[in-house]
Design a protein around this motif. Sequence first.
Motif, PDB file in Angstrom:
ATOM      1  N   ARG A 208       0.831  -1.210   0.000  1.00  0.00           N
ATOM      2  CA  ARG A 208       0.000   0.000   0.000  1.00  0.00           C
ATOM      3  C   ARG A 208       0.863   1.256   0.000  1.00  0.00           C
ATOM      4  NH1 ARG A 208      -4.786  -1.363   4.348  1.00  0.00           N
ATOM      5  NH2 ARG A 208      -4.221  -3.560   4.471  1.00  0.00           N
ATOM      6  N   GLU A 211       2.158   1.726  -3.501  1.00  0.00           N
ATOM      7  CA  GLU A 211       1.167   2.282  -4.422  1.00  0.00           C
ATOM      8  C   GLU A 211       0.939   3.768  -4.174  1.00  0.00           C
ATOM      9  OE1 GLU A 211      -3.508   1.783  -5.759  1.00  0.00           O
ATOM     10  OE2 GLU A 211      -2.523   0.122  -4.696  1.00  0.00           O
ATOM     11  N   ALA A 212       0.894   4.162  -2.902  1.00  0.00           N
ATOM     12  CA  ALA A 212       0.728   5.587  -2.587  1.00  0.00           C
ATOM     13  C   ALA A 212       1.895   6.403  -3.135  1.00  0.00           C
ATOM     14  CB  ALA A 212       0.614   5.777  -1.078  1.00  0.00           C
ATOM     15  N   ARG A 215       1.743   6.787  -6.919  1.00  0.00           N
ATOM     16  CA  ARG A 215       0.816   7.860  -7.275  1.00  0.00           C
ATOM     17  C   ARG A 215       1.492   9.219  -7.095  1.00  0.00           C
ATOM     18  NH1 ARG A 215      -5.037   6.656  -6.726  1.00  0.00           N
ATOM     19  NH2 ARG A 215      -5.315   4.400  -6.601  1.00  0.00           N
ATOM     20  N   ARG A 219       3.017  12.603  -9.961  1.00  0.00           N
ATOM     21  CA  ARG A 219       2.988  14.060  -9.854  1.00  0.00           C
ATOM     22  C   ARG A 219       4.379  14.659  -9.746  1.00  0.00           C
ATOM     23  NH1 ARG A 219      -2.155  16.259  -7.779  1.00  0.00           N
ATOM     24  NH2 ARG A 219      -0.886  18.069  -7.221  1.00  0.00           N
ATOM     25  N   ARG A 329      -5.722   3.734   2.755  1.00  0.00           N
ATOM     26  CA  ARG A 329      -5.859   3.520   1.318  1.00  0.00           C
ATOM     27  C   ARG A 329      -4.850   4.370   0.564  1.00  0.00           C
ATOM     28  NH1 ARG A 329     -12.074   4.716   0.312  1.00  0.00           N
ATOM     29  NH2 ARG A 329     -11.067   5.466  -1.605  1.00  0.00           N
ATOM     30  N   PRO A 330      -4.213   3.807  -0.457  1.00  0.00           N
ATOM     31  CA  PRO A 330      -3.171   4.545  -1.185  1.00  0.00           C
ATOM     32  C   PRO A 330      -3.625   5.885  -1.732  1.00  0.00           C
ATOM     33  CG  PRO A 330      -3.078   2.227  -1.756  1.00  0.00           C
ATOM     34  CD  PRO A 330      -4.309   2.403  -0.921  1.00  0.00           C
ATOM     35  N   ASP A 331      -4.863   5.990  -2.223  1.00  0.00           N
ATOM     36  CA  ASP A 331      -5.304   7.257  -2.798  1.00  0.00           C
ATOM     37  C   ASP A 331      -5.388   8.347  -1.736  1.00  0.00           C
ATOM     38  OD1 ASP A 331      -7.418   5.844  -1.626  1.00  0.00           O
ATOM     39  OD2 ASP A 331      -8.930   6.774  -2.916  1.00  0.00           O
ATOM     40  N   ARG A 332      -5.909   8.012  -0.574  1.00  0.00           N
ATOM     41  CA  ARG A 332      -6.029   9.003   0.495  1.00  0.00           C
ATOM     42  C   ARG A 332      -4.650   9.371   1.062  1.00  0.00           C
ATOM     43  NH1 ARG A 332     -11.625   7.374   3.742  1.00  0.00           N
ATOM     44  NH2 ARG A 332     -12.902   7.199   1.861  1.00  0.00           N
ATOM     45  N   CYS A 334      -1.849   9.297  -0.547  1.00  0.00           N
ATOM     46  CA  CYS A 334      -1.170  10.120  -1.550  1.00  0.00           C
ATOM     47  C   CYS A 334      -1.629  11.571  -1.486  1.00  0.00           C
ATOM     48  CB  CYS A 334      -1.396   9.552  -2.954  1.00  0.00           C
ATOM     49  SG  CYS A 334      -0.606  10.534  -4.255  1.00  0.00           S
ATOM     50  N   ARG A 335      -2.923  11.805  -1.334  1.00  0.00           N
ATOM     51  CA  ARG A 335      -3.418  13.180  -1.262  1.00  0.00           C
ATOM     52  C   ARG A 335      -2.800  13.923  -0.069  1.00  0.00           C
ATOM     53  NH1 ARG A 335      -8.374  10.887  -3.158  1.00  0.00           N
ATOM     54  NH2 ARG A 335      -9.235  10.678  -1.044  1.00  0.00           N
TER      55      ARG A 335
END
Length: 384
Positions: A208, A211-212, A215, A219, A329-332, A334-335
């Motif tokens: 995880r 993956e983060a 992402r 950027r 979670r990787p998306d959260r 990463c943000r």
Amino acid sequence: MKLFLVAGEASGDKLGAALMAGMKALAPGVEFAGVGGPLMEAEGLVSLFPMEELSVMGLAEVLPKYRQLKRRIAETAQAVLDTAPAALVTIDSPDFSLRVARLVKAARPDLRTIHYVAPSVWAWRPGRAAKMAQVIDHVLALLPFEPPYMEAAGMSCDFVGHPVVAEPRASAVEAALFRERHGIGDEQPLVLCLPGSRRGEVERLGPRFDEALMRLRDREPGLRVVLPTVRGVSSLVREMTTRWPVAPIVVEEAADKRAAFAAADLALAASGTVSLELAASRTPMVIAYDASFLTWHIIWRMLRIDTVTLVNLVSETRAIPEFLGPECRPDRICRALVRLLESPEARADQHAAMEETMRRLGEGGEAPGLRAARSVLAAIERRG
């Protein structure tokens, strides 16, 4: 004088090593026996068996190793009785160490028992303090608000500070040399990846975290990642990261870790003591953690606090973002990393919280290992 020490994981090994150094300064000729890791071994301990055997946590993780752990508990308790020390000092790892203390107390009620690291009864399971008081006489607390909880349960307790405030830190020159040695430019973002010191943590969080960071790399194409690790999971980390699309720089030596902490722009870390290590180096961070489904839901139902990050708790802020359990979670994640990279205000809030944390933990005062040793000697003298 002889002390029997029991540590069960990397953070306990650090505490034990600092305590041993303090004891040698205050009580020359002191001897040590017990269980510990490489740092305690460097201070002169010959470990009864490899400490890494004890570095498991969570119900689902412990059950497969229960019979082996039970055998080690009995073996360790017998070693304490055979050694006949002035005191048994158990260091964190309560599921193991307090079972050892219970067997020892049953056979030798007069033996002084000391536990280093107060249970976090302010966070969950408040009854643990009363249960611990059945087998522990004295507690060494790392956090300034903990002694009243221990004393209310019937144990004596001293706040001794956290060893993180006295640990060596890399200089700006050493940080610059680390970047140069690994071909990292001054303008390239460098992120620490810290998925934990236990196999289960690394196996669960490593993918995880990767993956983060992938992402984030989308950027920030120049992003570099460094992954400090410890002896017990080093081989697992190196094997796992060979499958990552962009392999991180894996470092294991203490000097390299210190330089990496100083050189990094931010960190993604598992919840735990490492947040204080990052605070000591003033490295902005995002915290994330998850456990097995069963373990997590048991813990979540018992939690009495709204944050588990020690920097947030000690500073009485919520400056450090954390993603726990289903939120891991990787998306959260990463943000939150992006915001930390792009927002000077977010970094300033974290720096203020880290400064306050270090002040409250005793930065600039007497070394915590020395304070802990002084407390141990006083506890032994009181029993005498």
